[in-house]
Design a protein around this motif. Structure first.
Motif, PDB file in Angstrom:
ATOM      1  N   LYS A  23       0.817  -1.215   0.000  1.00  0.00           N
ATOM      2  CA  LYS A  23       0.000   0.000   0.000  1.00  0.00           C
ATOM      3  C   LYS A  23       0.851   1.266   0.000  1.00  0.00           C
ATOM      4  N   THR A  24       1.988   1.245   0.713  1.00  0.00           N
ATOM      5  CA  THR A  24       2.763   2.470   0.901  1.00  0.00           C
ATOM      6  C   THR A  24       3.957   2.600  -0.028  1.00  0.00           C
ATOM      7  N   GLY A  25       4.451   1.483  -0.537  1.00  0.00           N
ATOM      8  CA  GLY A  25       5.675   1.515  -1.330  1.00  0.00           C
ATOM      9  C   GLY A  25       6.932   1.493  -0.476  1.00  0.00           C
ATOM     10  N   PHE A  26       6.778   1.451   0.838  1.00  0.00           N
ATOM     11  CA  PHE A  26       7.915   1.371   1.760  1.00  0.00           C
ATOM     12  C   PHE A  26       8.422  -0.058   1.859  1.00  0.00           C
ATOM     13  N   GLY A  27       9.696  -0.201   2.109  1.00  0.00           N
ATOM     14  CA  GLY A  27      10.264  -1.481   2.477  1.00  0.00           C
ATOM     15  C   GLY A  27      10.125  -1.659   3.985  1.00  0.00           C
ATOM     16  N   ALA A  28      10.433  -2.860   4.458  1.00  0.00           N
ATOM     17  CA  ALA A  28      10.284  -3.162   5.882  1.00  0.00           C
ATOM     18  C   ALA A  28      11.116  -2.217   6.753  1.00  0.00           C
ATOM     19  N   SER A  29      12.370  -1.987   6.382  1.00  0.00           N
ATOM     20  CA  SER A  29      13.225  -1.139   7.221  1.00  0.00           C
ATOM     21  C   SER A  29      12.714   0.301   7.269  1.00  0.00           C
TER      22      SER A  29
END
Length: 80
Positions: A23-29
């Protein structure tokens, strides 16, 4: 942004990190780094080794980013 009662009910579910990433395009870190800074919704502990996020909080976070972008664009256009 105000959500209707049906939207609040629809989005009041727990989603796992993979879906948050999608949904956000962020990776886990990046998710955990932004959480640590207080810039991202906190995860909810659902078991000893599992966390999840409220979908409604993730959706609200995304909506804030969109609203901020619109304000920034309007300010830039006003300067031209």
């Amino acid at each position: 942004m105000t959500l209707s009662k049906s939207q609040k009910t629809e989005n009041n579910r727990l989603i796992r990190r993979k879906e948050v990433q999608d949904k956000t395009g962020f990776g886990a870190s990046s998710i955990y780094a932004e959480m640590a800074k207080g810039n991202f919704p906190k995860a909810i502990q659902i078991s000893e080794r599992r966390v999840a996020w409220l979908e409604s909080e993730i959706d609200a976070w995304i909506s804030e980013r969109i609203a901020n972008r619109k304000v920034t664009n309007a300010q830039l256009e006003a300067q031209i």
